[in-house]
Write an enzyme that holds these catalytic residues in place. Structure first.
Site, short mmCIF file in Angstrom:
data_model
loop_
_atom_site.label_atom_id
_atom_site.label_comp_id
_atom_site.label_asym_id
_atom_site.label_seq_id
_atom_site.Cartn_x
_atom_site.Cartn_y
_atom_site.Cartn_z
N VAL A 237 37.03 53.58 44.83
CA VAL A 237 38.06 52.85 45.57
C VAL A 237 37.43 52.05 46.71
O VAL A 237 37.77 50.88 46.93
CB VAL A 237 39.09 53.87 46.16
CG1 VAL A 237 40.05 53.17 47.10
CG2 VAL A 237 39.84 54.55 45.04
N ASP B 128 28.51 54.79 53.52
CA ASP B 128 28.47 56.03 52.73
C ASP B 128 27.40 56.92 53.33
O ASP B 128 26.40 56.42 53.85
CB ASP B 128 28.16 55.73 51.26
CG ASP B 128 28.70 56.82 50.35
OD1 ASP B 128 29.74 56.59 49.71
OD2 ASP B 128 28.10 57.91 50.30
N LYS C 17 22.42 55.97 47.66
CA LYS C 17 23.44 55.04 47.14
C LYS C 17 23.43 53.74 47.95
O LYS C 17 23.47 52.64 47.40
CB LYS C 17 24.81 55.71 47.23
CG LYS C 17 25.90 54.95 46.51
CD LYS C 17 27.28 55.42 46.91
CE LYS C 17 27.82 56.47 45.99
NZ LYS C 17 29.21 56.84 46.33
N THR D 281 43.71 59.09 48.25
CA THR D 281 44.97 59.75 47.92
C THR D 281 45.02 61.08 48.66
O THR D 281 44.16 61.93 48.46
CB THR D 281 45.06 59.99 46.41
OG1 THR D 281 44.92 58.73 45.78
CG2 THR D 281 46.38 60.61 46.02
N PHE E 204 46.41 51.55 44.16
CA PHE E 204 46.97 51.78 42.83
C PHE E 204 46.06 51.16 41.77
O PHE E 204 46.51 50.59 40.79
CB PHE E 204 48.39 51.18 42.74
CG PHE E 204 49.34 51.77 43.74
CD1 PHE E 204 49.95 53.00 43.50
CD2 PHE E 204 49.62 51.13 44.94
CE1 PHE E 204 50.81 53.57 44.43
CE2 PHE E 204 50.48 51.68 45.87
CZ PHE E 204 51.09 52.90 45.62
N CYS F 229 42.34 60.60 38.54
CA CYS F 229 43.58 60.57 39.34
C CYS F 229 44.69 61.46 38.82
O CYS F 229 45.13 62.38 39.51
CB CYS F 229 44.07 59.14 39.45
SG CYS F 229 43.03 58.14 40.51
C1 UDX Z 1 45.63 55.71 37.46
C2 UDX Z 1 46.81 54.85 37.96
O1 UDX Z 1 47.28 54.03 36.89
C3 UDX Z 1 46.40 54.03 39.16
O2 UDX Z 1 47.51 53.33 39.66
C4 UDX Z 1 45.86 54.97 40.24
O3 UDX Z 1 45.44 54.28 41.36
C5 UDX Z 1 44.70 55.79 39.68
O4 UDX Z 1 45.14 56.50 38.52
P1 UDX Z 1 43.43 55.34 35.98
O5 UDX Z 1 43.19 56.80 36.18
O6 UDX Z 1 42.32 54.38 36.17
O7 UDX Z 1 44.62 54.84 36.97
O8 UDX Z 1 43.95 55.15 34.50
P2 UDX Z 1 45.28 54.75 33.72
O9 UDX Z 1 45.06 53.46 33.05
O10 UDX Z 1 46.47 54.88 34.55
O11 UDX Z 1 45.27 55.88 32.59
C6 UDX Z 1 45.24 57.27 32.91
C7 UDX Z 1 45.20 58.13 31.67
O12 UDX Z 1 46.44 58.08 30.97
C8 UDX Z 1 44.14 57.74 30.64
O13 UDX Z 1 43.52 58.93 30.16
C9 UDX Z 1 44.93 57.07 29.53
O14 UDX Z 1 44.30 57.21 28.27
C10 UDX Z 1 46.23 57.84 29.59
N1 UDX Z 1 47.37 57.08 29.06
C11 UDX Z 1 47.83 55.97 29.72
C12 UDX Z 1 48.03 57.53 27.91
O15 UDX Z 1 47.64 58.54 27.31
N2 UDX Z 1 49.12 56.83 27.48
C13 UDX Z 1 49.59 55.73 28.10
O16 UDX Z 1 50.61 55.17 27.63
C14 UDX Z 1 48.93 55.29 29.26
#
Ligand code: UDX
Length: 434
Positions: free
Chosen positions: A11, A30, A35, A121, A152, A260
């Site tokens: 982030v 950091d 890093k 978060t 997000f 997340c």
């Molecule tokens: C998420 C939130 O979307 C983001 O707003 C927040 O800041 C961080 O967490 P991220 O973890 O990068 O983002 O991935 P995301 O694209 O949201 O997918 C999360 C998980 O859900 C993945 O494992 C994905 O495969 C799964 N997923 C997503 C599904 O299984 N089905 C879906 O329809 C959508």
């Protein structure tokens, strides 16, 4: 504006690079000296499309620099973002040690007005603790504000998410803090939701938990579809066209993973428990997500009967496409479970193999998808990378020992695979869609 970002993880780096791209002077901090040395040379510790280019350009333009010194960052910046990690403790609660440490360090180095913004978060009420900590450790009368500005960003499209957000949430308790943050985010032309600090903190946990709930809902539905012969892809489409429901996050699969959703759902359950509310719905969301992996394993067993000594090809290890992140990746857990039962695994992932090598022992990592399939009894599609959508299945059919394919992300069309000679199994569907 002069901005400091404390914590150069996912982030922090994305936000730092994007704020610099918007014309601000950004200093990323950091405590990991290695890093920071690498970043100064343009070596980026994570894979995120476009990030390396953005960092390099902004370093050249002298709008972005890196340091290990919080003192240097605090003295030169009016707005200080805290973007350090908040990992889960054993009970699911977020570990806020990093945030407290940073707050104390900021306090020691404040000599004029500063706005300190939580970007990590964090549980509701963390802002109050940050404020209290800074006030306690500060050695002078310098004024400061605390604000909450949750991120997000989705991995794999974080820069686009930063530059084109659906909304920006800022939780503030002073006019000055509000004006500074609105000024900072003004160039993005996105809706800005201004709230109190606690509401902003809750918006983040509530949004991620709600999205996780959508995924678990459709995954639960996939089981019902499978048992009744309905098709979850069509059901999701039929539901999602209702604007109140929406199409996104209704893809059934092997469960959500990443850094997340699992962590935030756990943390939200714990926070609720602590304030005297048992969040049963979220507990079910978590349980369904775990069950989804078990259903997938059962599918494999239904095809192979005995797992021991079977050669299984695995395509995709990251928790989703376009990232090398394997944190809480369902694919990794499934591979481990298969290995425990004696399977011999050959795996391929376009980006995540280096990271996977550190946590998976005894896996044969292959240079391409076809090599992974060679001699295997079953092929598992675990992550929907684009390159897996274009595979030559008649070639794969010839390479495999037995033509069995379990599609954990519903990306293939059953009739095409059947034509290529495969026995095809997907999640809650006979395979109606790519
Ligand atoms: C998420 C939130 O979307 C983001 O707003 C927040 O800041 C961080 O967490 P991220 O973890 O990068 O983002 O991935 P995301 O694209 O949201 O997918 C999360 C998980 O859900 C993945 O494992 C994905 O495969 C799964 N997923 C997503 C599904 O299984 N089905 C879906 O329809 C959508």
């Amino acid at each position: 504006m002069n901005i400091a970002i404390i914590g150069s993880g996912y982030v922090g780096l994305v936000s730092g690079a994007c704020f610099a791209e918007l014309g601000n002077r950004v200093i990323c901090v950091d405590n990991d000296a290695k890093k920071i040395t690498a970043l100064k040379k343009g070596v980026i510790p994570i894979y995120e499309p476009g990030l390396r280019e953005l960092i390099t350009i902004n370093m050249k333009k002298k709008r972005l620099k890196f340091t290990t010194s919080i003192k240097e960052a605090v003295s030169s910046s009016q707005i200080i973002f805290i973007a350090v990690g908040t990992p889960s403790k054993a009970g699911g609660e977020a570990d806020l040690t990093g945030i407290e440490n940073v707050a104390r360090n900021i306090a020691k180095n404040i000599f004029g007005y500063r706005l300190i913004v939580e970007k990590s978060t964090v549980p509701v009420e963390t802002g109050e603790w940050v404020k209290h900590t800074i006030a306690t450790y500060k050695k002078n009368k310098a004024k400061f504000d605390v604000a909450s500005n949750p991120e997000f960003l989705r991995e794999g499209q974080a820069i686009n998410d930063f530059m084109h957000p659906d909304r920006i949430v800022i939780g503030v308790e002073s006019k000055k803090a509000k004006e500074l943050l609105i000024g900072l985010y003004g160039p993005l032309n996105a809706p800005i939701v201004v709230t109190d600090i606690k509401s902003a903190e809750l918006i983040k946990h509530a949004s991620n938990s709600f999205l996780a709930a959508k995924i678990s809902f459709i995954n639960a539905l996939s089981v019902i579809c499978e048992k009744t012969g309905a098709d979850v892809i069509q059901v999701a489409r039929g539901m999602g066209l209702d604007k109140r429901i929406g199409q996104s996050f209704l893809k059934a699969g092997i469960g959500y993973g990443g850094s997340c959703f699992p962590k935030d759902v756990d943390a939200f359950i714990t926070i609720s428990e602590r304030i005297g509310y048992s969040f049963e719905m979220l507990k079910a969301v978590k349980k369904i997500n775990q069950q989804q992996q078990e259903y997938f394993l059962n599918k494999i067993k239904n095809l192979l009967w005995i797992i021991k000594d079977k050669r299984i090809a695995v395509l995709g290890l990251s928790f989703k496409p376009n990232t090398d992140d394997i944190r809480n990746a369902p694919a990794i857990e499934i591979v481990k479970a298969l290995q425990e039962e004696g399977a011999v695994i050959r795996a391929y992932d376009p980006q995540a193999m280096e990271r996977a090598k550190k946590v998976l022992k005894g896996v044969n990592f292959c240079a391409d998808p076809y090599l992974a399939c060679k001699g295997s009894d079953c092929l598992l599609l675990m992550t929907e990378w684009d390159e897996f959508k274009e595979l030559d299945f008649s070639k794969i059919r010839k390479l495999m020992h037995r033509p069995l394919l379990v599609d954990g992300r519903n990306i293939y069309k059953a009739d095409q695979l059947k034509k290529a000679g495969f026995k095809y199994s997907a999640i809650g569907t006979g395979g109606s869609g790519k």
